[in-house]
Design a protein around this motif. Structure first.
Motif, PDB file in Angstrom:
ATOM      1  N   PRO A   1       0.910  -1.228   0.154  1.00 14.47           N
ATOM      2  CA  PRO A   1       0.017   0.125   0.055  1.00 14.47           C
ATOM      3  C   PRO A   1       0.852   1.248  -0.094  1.00 14.47           C
ATOM      4  O   PRO A   1       0.387   2.254  -0.511  1.00 14.47           O
ATOM      5  CB  PRO A   1      -0.790  -0.301   1.368  1.00 14.47           C
ATOM      6  N   SER A   2       1.883   1.251   0.696  1.00 13.47           N
ATOM      7  CA  SER A   2       2.887   2.329   0.803  1.00 13.47           C
ATOM      8  C   SER A   2       3.244   2.680  -0.626  1.00 13.47           C
ATOM      9  O   SER A   2       3.345   4.042  -1.102  1.00 13.47           O
ATOM     10  CB  SER A   2       3.981   2.178   1.850  1.00 13.47           C
ATOM     11  N   ALA A   3       3.746   1.740  -1.314  1.00 21.18           N
ATOM     12  CA  ALA A   3       4.248   1.777  -2.907  1.00 21.18           C
ATOM     13  C   ALA A   3       3.376   2.408  -3.877  1.00 21.18           C
ATOM     14  O   ALA A   3       3.444   3.183  -4.721  1.00 21.18           O
ATOM     15  CB  ALA A   3       4.855   0.482  -3.167  1.00 21.18           C
ATOM     16  N   ALA A   4       1.890   2.007  -3.314  1.00 21.91           N
ATOM     17  CA  ALA A   4       0.895   2.509  -4.110  1.00 21.91           C
ATOM     18  C   ALA A   4       0.482   3.955  -4.006  1.00 21.91           C
ATOM     19  O   ALA A   4       0.404   4.823  -4.629  1.00 21.91           O
ATOM     20  CB  ALA A   4      -0.609   1.730  -3.977  1.00 21.91           C
ATOM     21  N   ALA A   5       0.696   4.230  -2.527  1.00 26.42           N
ATOM     22  CA  ALA A   5       0.785   5.819  -2.431  1.00 26.42           C
ATOM     23  C   ALA A   5       1.829   6.721  -3.041  1.00 26.42           C
ATOM     24  O   ALA A   5       1.511   7.805  -3.564  1.00 26.42           O
ATOM     25  CB  ALA A   5       0.711   6.281  -0.823  1.00 26.42           C
ATOM     26  N   GLU A   6       2.875   5.986  -3.306  1.00 28.12           N
ATOM     27  CA  GLU A   6       4.226   6.746  -3.874  1.00 28.12           C
ATOM     28  C   GLU A   6       3.872   6.970  -5.389  1.00 28.12           C
ATOM     29  O   GLU A   6       4.264   7.890  -5.957  1.00 28.12           O
ATOM     30  CB  GLU A   6       5.464   5.954  -3.572  1.00 28.12           C
ATOM     31  N   LEU A   7       3.183   5.788  -5.929  1.00 32.31           N
ATOM     32  CA  LEU A   7       2.964   5.924  -7.187  1.00 32.31           C
ATOM     33  C   LEU A   7       2.003   6.768  -7.802  1.00 32.31           C
ATOM     34  O   LEU A   7       2.021   7.484  -8.963  1.00 32.31           O
ATOM     35  CB  LEU A   7       2.448   4.246  -7.744  1.00 32.31           C
ATOM     36  N   VAL A   8       0.774   7.114  -7.037  1.00 28.46           N
ATOM     37  CA  VAL A   8      -0.015   8.498  -7.181  1.00 28.46           C
ATOM     38  C   VAL A   8       0.281   9.724  -6.665  1.00 28.46           C
ATOM     39  O   VAL A   8      -0.488  10.720  -7.017  1.00 28.46           O
ATOM     40  CB  VAL A   8      -1.320   7.874  -6.722  1.00 28.46           C
ATOM     41  N   SER A   9       1.392   9.933  -5.882  1.00 29.71           N
ATOM     42  CA  SER A   9       1.570  11.215  -5.439  1.00 29.71           C
ATOM     43  C   SER A   9       3.201  11.638  -5.878  1.00 29.71           C
ATOM     44  O   SER A   9       4.164  11.228  -5.219  1.00 29.71           O
ATOM     45  CB  SER A   9       1.745  11.136  -3.935  1.00 29.71           C
ATOM     46  N   ALA A  10       3.483  12.120  -7.207  1.00 28.12           N
ATOM     47  CA  ALA A  10       4.532  12.424  -7.618  1.00 28.12           C
ATOM     48  C   ALA A  10       5.185  13.312  -6.992  1.00 28.12           C
ATOM     49  O   ALA A  10       4.267  14.649  -6.443  1.00 28.12           O
ATOM     50  CB  ALA A  10       4.400  12.992  -9.234  1.00 28.12           C
ATOM     51  N   ASN A  11       6.551  13.514  -6.032  1.00 33.47           N
ATOM     52  CA  ASN A  11       6.986  14.433  -5.017  1.00 33.47           C
ATOM     53  C   ASN A  11       7.113  15.556  -5.978  1.00 33.47           C
ATOM     54  O   ASN A  11       7.783  15.681  -7.165  1.00 33.47           O
ATOM     55  CB  ASN A  11       8.095  14.051  -4.489  1.00 33.47           C
ATOM     56  N   ARG A  12       6.710  16.810  -5.597  1.00 28.49           N
ATOM     57  CA  ARG A  12       7.152  18.068  -6.204  1.00 28.49           C
ATOM     58  C   ARG A  12       8.334  18.293  -6.513  1.00 28.49           C
ATOM     59  O   ARG A  12       8.482  18.945  -7.719  1.00 28.49           O
ATOM     60  CB  ARG A  12       6.196  19.164  -5.451  1.00 28.49           C
ATOM     61  N   GLN A  13       9.121  18.080  -5.429  1.00 27.51           N
ATOM     62  CA  GLN A  13      10.676  18.409  -5.497  1.00 27.51           C
ATOM     63  C   GLN A  13      11.165  17.312  -6.846  1.00 27.51           C
ATOM     64  O   GLN A  13      11.983  18.042  -7.690  1.00 27.51           O
ATOM     65  CB  GLN A  13      11.461  18.154  -4.297  1.00 27.51           C
ATOM     66  N   GLU A  14      10.666  16.225  -6.723  1.00 22.53           N
ATOM     67  CA  GLU A  14      11.098  15.397  -7.713  1.00 22.53           C
ATOM     68  C   GLU A  14      10.733  15.852  -9.167  1.00 22.53           C
ATOM     69  O   GLU A  14      11.568  15.590 -10.238  1.00 22.53           O
ATOM     70  CB  GLU A  14      10.512  13.882  -7.247  1.00 22.53           C
ATOM     71  N   THR A  15       9.348  16.132  -9.147  1.00 22.36           N
ATOM     72  CA  THR A  15       8.971  16.905 -10.549  1.00 22.36           C
ATOM     73  C   THR A  15       9.843  17.901 -11.011  1.00 22.36           C
ATOM     74  O   THR A  15      10.123  18.027 -12.226  1.00 22.36           O
ATOM     75  CB  THR A  15       7.476  16.987 -10.523  1.00 22.36           C
TER      76      THR A  15
ATOM     77  N   GLU B   1      12.834  18.669 -10.173  1.00 26.92           N
ATOM     78  CA  GLU B   1      14.153  18.142 -10.705  1.00 26.92           C
ATOM     79  C   GLU B   1      14.049  17.492 -11.834  1.00 26.92           C
ATOM     80  O   GLU B   1      14.968  17.650 -12.613  1.00 26.92           O
ATOM     81  CB  GLU B   1      14.776  17.103  -9.566  1.00 26.92           C
ATOM     82  N   MET B   2      12.925  16.754 -12.161  1.00 25.90           N
ATOM     83  CA  MET B   2      12.922  16.253 -13.329  1.00 25.90           C
ATOM     84  C   MET B   2      12.703  17.275 -14.511  1.00 25.90           C
ATOM     85  O   MET B   2      13.036  17.193 -15.793  1.00 25.90           O
ATOM     86  CB  MET B   2      11.617  15.348 -13.282  1.00 25.90           C
ATOM     87  N   VAL B   3      11.957  18.233 -14.377  1.00 22.05           N
ATOM     88  CA  VAL B   3      11.741  19.375 -15.419  1.00 22.05           C
ATOM     89  C   VAL B   3      12.987  20.088 -15.588  1.00 22.05           C
ATOM     90  O   VAL B   3      13.442  20.218 -16.686  1.00 22.05           O
ATOM     91  CB  VAL B   3      10.715  20.145 -14.870  1.00 22.05           C
ATOM     92  N   ARG B   4      13.685  20.366 -14.517  1.00 25.05           N
ATOM     93  CA  ARG B   4      15.181  20.777 -14.687  1.00 25.05           C
ATOM     94  C   ARG B   4      16.128  19.947 -15.593  1.00 25.05           C
ATOM     95  O   ARG B   4      16.726  20.314 -16.285  1.00 25.05           O
ATOM     96  CB  ARG B   4      15.888  21.266 -13.292  1.00 25.05           C
ATOM     97  N   GLY B   5      16.087  18.535 -15.220  1.00 27.65           N
ATOM     98  CA  GLY B   5      16.665  17.684 -16.055  1.00 27.65           C
ATOM     99  C   GLY B   5      16.320  17.704 -17.392  1.00 27.65           C
ATOM    100  O   GLY B   5      17.155  17.491 -18.207  1.00 27.65           O
ATOM    101  N   TYR B   6      15.223  17.711 -17.707  1.00 26.65           N
ATOM    102  CA  TYR B   6      14.717  17.741 -19.261  1.00 26.65           C
ATOM    103  C   TYR B   6      15.209  18.946 -19.828  1.00 26.65           C
ATOM    104  O   TYR B   6      15.468  19.050 -21.047  1.00 26.65           O
ATOM    105  CB  TYR B   6      13.160  17.626 -19.237  1.00 26.65           C
ATOM    106  N   ARG B   7      15.314  19.976 -18.897  1.00 28.99           N
ATOM    107  CA  ARG B   7      15.655  21.452 -19.448  1.00 28.99           C
ATOM    108  C   ARG B   7      16.992  21.225 -19.865  1.00 28.99           C
ATOM    109  O   ARG B   7      17.757  21.749 -20.776  1.00 28.99           O
ATOM    110  CB  ARG B   7      15.655  22.726 -18.387  1.00 28.99           C
TER     111      ARG B   7
END
Length: 410
Positions: free
Chosen positions: A253-267, A269-275
């Motif tokens: 269940p904890s992994a399911a919560a992580e799958l539906v809640s993309a961390n804002r900081q991770e997002t 960083e991901m956008v910065r990485g794409y940039r």
């Protein structure tokens, strides 16, 4: 069987080993786990016992893939394997190939039959599965409101994405009546459009505890849900048929919560990485474009022209030198031939012969050249031409060839 004479310990042990391992090459034993101790190498060691006896058991690491539960002391199990004798200690043990909870064999057979039947209907096809929204606004959790699984989901969502709205749809997750209720809650969530994604699951438990999530009514409700469903039943080693019908399986269940809640900081960083990737890609294209047009710069064109012209100039110089050397060689050979001809001509010249002391003798009247003594008669007037000058003489005596003493006269 009678044995003649005394046996050594090794001989007797070898006979026992042959007898036991040959007789019990495949045997299933039921008993209670005691002294369970996983080793650091990954193998499992424990004792199977009942009221009257105990049996040492080892289950090697390469057989753990088929293990569907975590063994524990006091648990009743069925172990299938072969008897092995360890001569050095004089003991025997069961080398376990497969281990299951006692009483679960029929359940597993029933689940396998149900799994094959539902798979044949296409309920587990990948084509049916829907993508999970990456940034859902509302998450529905169909589980027991008092269970640890719900608390884990809420804690992770608050930490990772506090802006997500969570709707808990209460349902029992254990017992004979749990399955129909779980299926009804899934249908109600779809009917009322409660969420963007549903998490259906519970915490860990025995195979019997997880059975509601393998009931046919639940599997069909998960497969027919218009809202994407994440199945999160038990621990990572646990499984239920709802896992196969869901759009995504989460190990916990904890992994399911992580799958539906993309961390804002991770997002972020991901956008910065794409940039950075985009900037690097553009810069790389610009660098390649510069490299492509660089050869056409004036200084580079001059260098390229020189690079093209220089070998031809060298070839021209080489050809010129070769031509000059060839002409010089030919002139040298011609000069030598000419000198040879001159020498030959000079050696053949009458003057050269006269210069060596010879003279030309002619008939003074007719001018004919006298080559033999017999051509000159006595008293004949001769004209003699040495190298220089001219004088006349008259023949007195004529001698034949080889007669110089004057004894023989013509």
């Amino acid at each position: 069987m009678e044995l003649q004479g005394p046996l050594s310990v090794s001989e007797l042990t070898e006979l026992i080993k042959t007898c036991l391992e040959g007789t019990f090459s495949e045997v299933t034993v039921e008993g209670e786990i005691s002294n369970y101790r996983p080793s650091s190498t990954g193998h499992l060691y424990f004792t199977l016992k009942d009221a009257g006896a105990a049996l040492q058991v080892v289950m090697f690491k390469n057989r753990l893939r088929a293990l569907t539960f975590i063994p524990r002391d006091g648990q009743r199990v069925k172990a299938r394997g072969s008897i092995s004798v360890y001569p050095q200690r004089g003991t025997y043990q069961l080398v376990c190939e497969y281990l299951e909870e006692a009483g679960t064999g029929d359940i597993l057979a029933m689940l396998e039959e149900r799994k094959r039947r539902l798979a044949a209907e296409g309920l587990f096809d990948e084509a049916r599965k829907k993508p999970i929204p990456r940034f859902p606004e509302t998450v529905g959790v169909i589980s027991s409101p008092t269970g640890a699984a719900v608390q884990d989901i809420l804690n992770i969502l608050r930490r990772r994405a506090a802006g997500i709205r969570v709707i808990i749809v209460p349902t029992p997750v254990q017992g004979s009546e749990a399955g129909p209720i779980i299926a009804r809650r899934i249908e109600q969530a779809n009917q009322w459009h409660l969420a963007d994604v549903l998490i259906v699951g519970r915490g860990g438990g025995s195979l019997e505890d997880l059975l509601p999530f393998s009931e046919e009514v639940v599997v069909r409700a998960v497969a027919n849900s218009e809202i994407p469903v994440i199945s999160a039943v038990g621990h990572e080693i646990d499984w239920a048929l709802s896992d196969f019908a869901a759009d995504l399986r989460a190990p916990t269940p904890s992994a399911a919560a992580e799958l539906v809640s993309a961390n804002r900081q991770e997002t972020l960083e991901m956008v910065r990485g794409y940039r950075r990737l985009l900037e690097d890609s553009i810069q790389g294209r610009l660098d390649r474009a510069r490299l492509l047009i660089k050869p056409f710069a004036p200084e580079n064109l001059e260098l390229r022209f020189r690079a093209i012209l220089q070998p031809r100039l060298v070839r021209f110089d080489d050809a010129k030198e070769g031509l000059l050397l060839g002409m010089k060689d030919r002139l040298t050979r011609a000069r030598r031939k000419l000198e040879l001809a001159v020498n030959t001509l000079e050696s053949s010249s009458p003057l050269a012969i006269l210069e060596r002391g010879y003279a030309v003798v002619q008939d003074a009247e007719s001018g004919a050249i006298i080559r033999r003594a017999s051509e000159a008669a006595p008293g004949k007037l001769l004209q003699i031409r040495p190298m220089e000058g001219l004088f006349t003489a008259r023949t007195e005596t004529i001698l034949a060839e080889g007669e110089r003493d004057g004894n023989k006269k013509l």
